[in-house]
Design a protein around this motif. Structure first.
Motif, PDB file in Angstrom:
ATOM      1  N   LEU A   1       0.845  -1.193   0.000  1.00 55.07           N
ATOM      2  CA  LEU A   1       0.000   0.000   0.000  1.00 55.07           C
ATOM      3  C   LEU A   1       0.879   1.240   0.000  1.00 55.07           C
ATOM      4  O   LEU A   1       1.860   1.330   0.755  1.00 55.07           O
ATOM      5  N   PHE A   2       0.519   2.212  -0.840  1.00 53.81           N
ATOM      6  CA  PHE A   2       1.261   3.459  -0.963  1.00 53.81           C
ATOM      7  C   PHE A   2       0.329   4.651  -0.759  1.00 53.81           C
ATOM      8  O   PHE A   2      -0.879   4.563  -1.010  1.00 53.81           O
ATOM      9  N   ASP A   3       0.915   5.782  -0.355  1.00 52.51           N
ATOM     10  CA  ASP A   3       0.232   7.071  -0.400  1.00 52.51           C
ATOM     11  C   ASP A   3       0.273   7.512  -1.868  1.00 52.51           C
ATOM     12  O   ASP A   3       1.329   7.875  -2.387  1.00 52.51           O
ATOM     13  N   ARG A   4      -0.871   7.439  -2.548  1.00 51.48           N
ATOM     14  CA  ARG A   4      -0.893   7.674  -3.990  1.00 51.48           C
ATOM     15  C   ARG A   4      -0.415   9.071  -4.355  1.00 51.48           C
ATOM     16  O   ARG A   4       0.150   9.288  -5.441  1.00 51.48           O
ATOM     17  N   SER A   5      -0.617  10.041  -3.446  1.00 52.05           N
ATOM     18  CA  SER A   5      -0.216  11.424  -3.748  1.00 52.05           C
ATOM     19  C   SER A   5       1.299  11.575  -3.814  1.00 52.05           C
ATOM     20  O   SER A   5       1.806  12.586  -4.307  1.00 52.05           O
ATOM     21  N   LYS A   6       2.028  10.560  -3.329  1.00 52.04           N
ATOM     22  CA  LYS A   6       3.489  10.640  -3.312  1.00 52.04           C
ATOM     23  C   LYS A   6       4.142   9.944  -4.504  1.00 52.04           C
ATOM     24  O   LYS A   6       5.332  10.103  -4.754  1.00 52.04           O
ATOM     25  N   ILE A   7       3.395   9.105  -5.214  1.00 53.63           N
ATOM     26  CA  ILE A   7       3.977   8.252  -6.243  1.00 53.63           C
ATOM     27  C   ILE A   7       3.873   8.912  -7.617  1.00 53.63           C
ATOM     28  O   ILE A   7       2.791   9.321  -8.050  1.00 53.63           O
ATOM     29  N   ALA A   8       5.007   8.995  -8.317  1.00 54.78           N
ATOM     30  CA  ALA A   8       5.037   9.597  -9.654  1.00 54.78           C
ATOM     31  C   ALA A   8       4.776   8.564 -10.740  1.00 54.78           C
ATOM     32  O   ALA A   8       4.025   8.817 -11.684  1.00 54.78           O
ATOM     33  N   SER A   9       5.415   7.383 -10.612  1.00 60.28           N
ATOM     34  CA  SER A   9       5.334   6.390 -11.689  1.00 60.28           C
ATOM     35  C   SER A   9       5.367   4.976 -11.135  1.00 60.28           C
ATOM     36  O   SER A   9       6.011   4.708 -10.113  1.00 60.28           O
ATOM     37  N   LEU A  10       4.658   4.082 -11.817  1.00 65.00           N
ATOM     38  CA  LEU A  10       4.794   2.647 -11.599  1.00 65.00           C
ATOM     39  C   LEU A  10       5.440   2.043 -12.840  1.00 65.00           C
ATOM     40  O   LEU A  10       5.105   2.433 -13.962  1.00 65.00           O
ATOM     41  N   TYR A  11       6.340   1.085 -12.643  1.00 65.50           N
ATOM     42  CA  TYR A  11       6.996   0.414 -13.760  1.00 65.50           C
ATOM     43  C   TYR A  11       6.527  -1.038 -13.863  1.00 65.50           C
ATOM     44  O   TYR A  11       7.233  -1.899 -14.362  1.00 65.50           O
ATOM     45  N   ILE A  12       5.321  -1.284 -13.389  1.00 65.38           N
ATOM     46  CA  ILE A  12       4.735  -2.615 -13.379  1.00 65.38           C
ATOM     47  C   ILE A  12       3.315  -2.538 -13.928  1.00 65.38           C
ATOM     48  O   ILE A  12       2.713  -1.466 -13.978  1.00 65.38           O
ATOM     49  N   THR A  13       2.779  -3.686 -14.328  1.00 69.14           N
ATOM     50  CA  THR A  13       1.404  -3.764 -14.823  1.00 69.14           C
ATOM     51  C   THR A  13       0.776  -5.060 -14.333  1.00 69.14           C
ATOM     52  O   THR A  13       1.476  -6.046 -14.098  1.00 69.14           O
ATOM     53  N   ASP A  14      -0.546  -5.055 -14.188  1.00 69.95           N
ATOM     54  CA  ASP A  14      -1.251  -6.289 -13.848  1.00 69.95           C
ATOM     55  C   ASP A  14      -1.819  -6.949 -15.100  1.00 69.95           C
ATOM     56  O   ASP A  14      -2.614  -7.874 -15.019  1.00 69.95           O
ATOM     57  N   ASN A  15      -1.377  -6.485 -16.261  1.00 67.92           N
ATOM     58  CA  ASN A  15      -1.787  -7.075 -17.537  1.00 67.92           C
ATOM     59  C   ASN A  15      -0.568  -7.756 -18.161  1.00 67.92           C
ATOM     60  O   ASN A  15       0.339  -7.095 -18.659  1.00 67.92           O
ATOM     61  N   ALA A  16      -0.561  -9.089 -18.115  1.00 69.26           N
ATOM     62  CA  ALA A  16       0.618  -9.831 -18.569  1.00 69.26           C
ATOM     63  C   ALA A  16       0.922  -9.588 -20.047  1.00 69.26           C
ATOM     64  O   ALA A  16       2.082  -9.680 -20.471  1.00 69.26           O
ATOM     65  N   THR A  17      -0.073  -9.240 -20.847  1.00 68.19           N
ATOM     66  CA  THR A  17       0.158  -9.052 -22.281  1.00 68.19           C
ATOM     67  C   THR A  17       0.939  -7.773 -22.581  1.00 68.19           C
ATOM     68  O   THR A  17       1.460  -7.614 -23.679  1.00 68.19           O
TER      69      THR A  17
END
Length: 419
Positions: free
Chosen positions: A377-393
């Motif tokens: 769990l993250f504080d969304r207001s602090k996060i700039a980017s995610l380098y992951i996806t929940d879509n395997a394709t």
């Protein structure tokens, strides 16, 4: 050989796969000698004695009905309550066996899955009074996996855990083990399960952090889901399932520990059978709180629910260890990690305590044998980017900015960065 994820392994399967599970359960039942009641393990006897109490007629109805319903769907050798307790004893005295679909490696799951998915089994396994008895059964199983006797299948004979096929599947050459020694030098099954890398920095290099804002993955696994809308008490959905933040973190609604995660970001990573099962700190910082919450065993969210699709539900009802980390760089914001046991024992073992300082990438705990998942769990207001996806394709296994997103991640891989 294709590496099978826990999602694939534990999802609803074809009739052919269900038949394979039934065959494995029947094999276990047939191979073990039938015991007199007094010969059953003490923890199994204790559950049977509790069920036999006059006031627990409803538990006896649940057991009888779940057996009937399971046999109507796919006939198995477990027909009576006596058979059921005998099979629990069989599973308790079994050892994980290597096979490519991992059914033989998970004796309790293989035995109980036909009952977990029907309505009467759901009522039995989620009964609060029954939970402590299963805890004792699995505690005894865990103790068995810590003994030298647990090494029976840990050798290089064909079809065993150190065989050529298994060695390739599990990438054993990357780990600390000595093929010249009996059982590879391991002293127990669980020591093998939580094996360490020969060269950790080579096998799991620490992602560079030039800005001091990089968050790394605490576990190996598959990104199962990402939610960008986390609520305090109201449910929030992850792929059709719902979380309650208060239940997930086992905190009161007014707890200050919840505040950073309201309207926050949730990432769930599911470990695979062949994965490294130790946890590592995603950031440099201080451990704000550690808590292990006892939970259910072999529960599903509803009758006939896909087990794998219930990972969000399991994260707030199964036994889990919750770790809050306050990063050294406040720009990242507080991070909570929920390490959840899924099948078999899945003991959650924290190696840190409140107030400890940790460096990014430090080991902070591990899972013992069984299926596992980690929810961050993250504080969304602090996060700039995610380098992951929940879509395997969408994934090519990349791990950094400017590359395709990663669906399968490794410990110490870059998965996010702060503003």
């Amino acid at each position: 050989m294709k590496r099978v994820s826990y999602f694939e392994l534990l999802s609803k399967v074809s009739p052919a796969q269900s038949a394979l599970r039934a065959a494995e359960s029947n094999r276990l039942f047939a191979e073990r000698p039938r015991k007199r009641y007094e010969g059953l393990a003490p923890s199994v006897q204790a559950l049977a004695e509790y069920v036999k109490r006059p006031e627990n007629e409803f538990l006896r109805i649940y057991i009888g009905s779940m057996l009937d319903e399971a046999n109507q769907k796919n006939p198995i050798n477990i027909k009576t309550p006596a058979d059921f307790f005998q099979q629990l004893d069989n599973a308790l005295n079994s050892l994980p066996r290597y096979d490519s679909n991992f059914m033989a490696a998970l004796p309790f799951y293989t035995v109980l899955q036909p009952f977990m998915e029907n309505s009467y089994g759901w009522a039995f396994f989620t009964n609060e009074a029954v939970r402590p008895y299963f805890a004792e059964i699995l505690k005894a199983y865990h103790a068995n996996l810590e003994t030298p006797a647990s090494l029976a299948y840990l050798n290089d004979s064909y079809g065993n855990w150190l065989s050529a096929e298994a060695s390739q599947y599990l990438s054993l050459n990357d780990y600390v083990y000595d093929p010249a020694q009996p059982h590879g030098g391991f002293k127990s099954w669980n020591e093998f399960f939580i094996r360490q890398f020969k060269d950790f920095d080579a096998s799991r290099p620490l992602a560079p952090d030039p800005t001091g804002k990089v968050v790394i993955s605490p576990v190996d696994g598959q990104v199962w889901t990402i939610s960008k809308q986390v609520q305090r008490e109201a449910a929030f959905e992850l792929k059709g399932e719902q979380y309650y933040l208060t239940d997930l973190l086992a905190e009161n609604a007014d707890s200050p520990l919840l505040r950073p995660f309201v309207d926050g970001l949730a990432v769930q990573i599911v470990l695979m059978p062949f994965n490294y099962h130790r946890w590592h700190s995603p950031v440099t910082g201080r451990i704000r709180k550690v808590r292990t919450v006892p939970g259910y065993f072999f529960a599903q969210p509803a009758p006939n629910q896909d087990y794998a699709a219930s990972f969000p539900f399991l994260s707030h009802v199964n036994t889990r260890t919750i770790v809050f980390i306050e990063p050294e760089n406040p720009a990242i914001g507080v991070i909570a990690m929920i390490f959840v046991g899924l099948t078999e024992v899945s003991s959650c073992v924290a190696r840190v305590q409140e107030g400890d300082s940790v460096r990014r990438g430090d080991e902070i705990g591990h899972f013992a044998f069984g299926g596992s998942t980690c929810c961050m769990l993250f504080d969304r207001s602090k996060i700039a980017s995610l380098y992951i996806t929940d879509n395997a394709t969408l994934s090519d296994g990349a791990s950094g900015p400017g590359e395709k997103l990663a669906n399968v991640v490794q410990v110490r891989q870059n998965i996010a960065s702060a503003l």
